[in-house]
Structure formats: structure tokens, C-alpha cells
Design a protein around this motif. Sequence first.
Motif: not given
Lengths: 250, 256
Positions: B90-104, B188-194
Motif C-alpha cells: 500500500l505504501s509503495l503503490v499509493k504513495e512512495l512509488g509515485p512520489v519518490v519516482t517523481a523526485l528521482l 487481500v488488502n490491496v484493492e484496484p482503487g489503490d
Amino acid sequence: MIFKNLNVNIMRGQVTAIMGPSGTGKTTLLRLITRQLLPDKGVILIDGQDISQLSTKELYQLRKRFGMLFQNGALLTDLNVFENVAFPLREHTDLPDRLIRHIVLTKLHAVGLRGAADMMPEELSGGMARRVALARAMVMDPEIIIYDEPFVGLDPISMGVIVRLVRRMNDALGISSIVVSHDVQEINTVADCSYLISDGHVAAFGRPDELHKAQSEIVRQFMHGMADGPVPFHFAAPDYTEQLLGRDGG
Amino acid sequence: MIRDLYYSLIGFLRTFGALQFFFLRLLAGSPSILVNRFSLVVQQIFNTGALSLVIIMVSGFFVGGVLGLQGYDSLVKFNAADSVGAVAALSLVKELGPVVTALLFAGRAGTALSSEIGLMKATDQLSAMEMMAINPINRVLVPRFLGGVISMPMLAAVFSMVGLLGAYVVSVVLLGVDFGAFWEQMQVNVEPGDIREGIIKSIVFGIIASLLAVWEGYHAVPTAEGVGRATTRSVVKTAIAVLIFDFMITAIFLNS
């Protein structure tokens, strides 16, 4: 205001030189002629057409009739010599590769750099880069070629080559050339007509030999390379003694 | 003081308006480049995307590893260490993936774009194109902009995947979390919306980073110092804009 009451006529088929001291606005005049800048007042007519009234599409059509040699060559640094010269053809035409190759090699041959077709711009000397840029400026067979300070920073051999090419291209292709330069000796060997611009207006114009004989002080200073005269050697500054003694408030 | 503030505000609004107009010009030029000159875009996808892969993958792996470590350390206290996979995903898909990738991306590809365009301007290459009746915005800026916009979501996806690998290595291989539980909790916890939220963020951040990079390069003062300043500005502005937009998009998704 850079220019006032400036009136310059460029004759078809001739090499017209625009000369003047550094900072007098020669390059600005070129940018006005090519509508990279728009004048606040006055008109610039090409074949009777006021270029400030042109739409972007019409302007680009007009620019296809121009070739321009920039002071530093302005070669595209990610393309080799061949592709730099081919660039306008690839962008504006659907010519097959074989024909493009033929045209590009012809133009490179004309400037003596057919053997440098595979080199990258950073591998070229200043003179070679300018010759490649000249080949690129000619590749669309323009009616007008504009040279912005083509002799600056060149060794005597490269300078001689460029001088000869300017004259030869003009005569062989029947084009009109505008050369902006302050290299009096070189420009006098190729120009049919020269304009000397100073203080925002035409100080003198005519054939180079006429300018050499002119009595005007500014013309004499410029044509004979005198250090002081109407264009002062010293830039405006406070009194020398006062400044050395620290009494100028500085 | 108030006058300075007033002029600063007016200056900011002018620049912001000009940036929007510039964005519209890029959008207007995009369809013809995508249809007629897609090879130019492909080349830029290589320059901005493929050449950023190493930094994205290395960073992703270690960010994922840290998530595995921190997640395990916190969750094990509540006897929920098996959920570390879900937390990391959840942390990677929703937040860290897009944000850290954008900063890099801003640091690696954005700076390259700004300095390349700035140098082209400083060496009259863009003026030369104008004089060859070639629109430099369409020929130079639009392919670079599109290349960045297309690359960013792909890089964010790679970052998240490699991040999950890092979290897996740390939590399952090194710390002994159950292999099946790690992946099952994630499923179970990661949904398509995420995932949708992550994709939307990475597209928006790709637009922001690419737009600011080409904008700053195109408006650089054509000197060595000017190009350097433009490059710095593109990174700083992208970082701030990405974080602001991240907050806004997150708030919108939580509200809906």
C-alpha cells in the motif's frame, strides 16, 4: 531606442554588408529582418511584403526562402554533420533517402567537407563548423542567405575559405546575401554594397572603395581602425584622478 | 514591503498564467507528434525512461527494504508481522512509488531535459530551427514532454515492483515472515482503487515534472549560469509541486 530613421535597401543578387562598431545593433537588425524581433515602429519589406503583418504560417513560408549562418554555427549537437545538413530536408520534404543523400553530399562538397560527413559537431574546428552551417543554410536552395559575423574567431585560412564561399555561393546560385560583420578588410573583398551603421542610423553607405574615401569622421575611424574618435576609446567613467584618489564615492 | 509583496504576487500570477499557456501549446502540438513523429517520442522515452531505470530500481529496492524493516519492527509488537507485505504494497503503490519516482525523475531526467534545452537555446540551436521554419516547440519540446509523461508511470510501476522485492527480501528472507502470508495479505488488502490512485498520481507527477523541466529549459537565460539556475529551479519547483499535488490527490481519493 536602438535605431532611428534607419533606411536600408538590400538589392537582389548582391552581397550587402552591414558594418558598424560593436554594440551598434547589427545582430538586432538581422533579427528584425528575419522577424525574430518585431519593430516598435517602422516597416520591414521583403518583396514589398511587410513581414510584421504575416501570420505564423506565412512567416514560416517566408523563412523557407531564407538561409541563415549563425555566428557560432548553431549546429544541432546531437546530430552528425550529414544529419545536420539533411535536417531541413527531412523536416520539410518527403524526399527519398537516396535523393537526400545526394543533395547533402553535393552541399558538403561545395564547402569542402564531404569527408567530414560522419563527424559530430564537437569534433569540428570553428571554421569547419561554420562551413557545415553554411552547407545547411544552402540545402533548401534559399533566395537570401544571411551571415551573422561569419569571420569572427577564424584563422586566416578558414577566414579566406569563408570569404570565397560567400562570394561564390552568391554568384553561382544567384542569391542575395546579407553579411553582418565588423571585419572591414574581409567584407570589402566580397561586398557589392556596404552600410555603416552607427548611433542608430546609417552613417554611410556605398561601394567599399567609396566608404574608404569618405570624409566623415565616424566612417574614417571605422574603416581605418582608429582607436579614438567619434566612438571613444574610453567607456563613460568618472574622472580618473578622482577615482584613483577614492573621491568619487565608490 | 507591501509593494514588494504585491509585485511578487503579480509576478507569480503572470508566470503561472504563462506556464498554463505554455502547457496548452505543448498539448496542441502533441497529437501531430504522436501520429507523425512517434520515433522522436520513442527516443525521448529511452532518454528519460530507460536511462533512469538503474537509479529507480536501486532506490526502489532499498526503499522497499526499509519498509520491510520498519513495518516488521512495528507490526511484530502487535503480533501482525504477516501484514508487512500489505503495508509495504500500500505504501509503495499509493504513495512512495509515485512520489519518490517523481523526485528521482526530476533529479535525473528533469535536470537533463532542462540543461539540454537551455544549452540548445544558449548555442542558438533553437533560433536556428526557427530560421529553418521549424517550430522548436513542436520539434524539440513536445517530444521531450511526451517522453517524460509516458515514462513516469512506467518508472513508478518499476519502482513499486522492485520495492516489493526489497520488502520481500528483508521481511521474508532475512526476518522470517511467512512467505504465503506475505503475499496473501498483500492480495487481500490491496484493492484496484489503490492501484488506480497510484497510476493517476504518477501520470499527474509525470506531467508536472516534464512540464517544469521543459519550461525552465526553454526560459533559461542563455548563459552558463542561466542554464545552471534553470536546472536547479526545475528540480526545486518539481519537488514542491509534486508534494502539493500528492496531498491534494490523496485528499480527493480519501473523500471519495
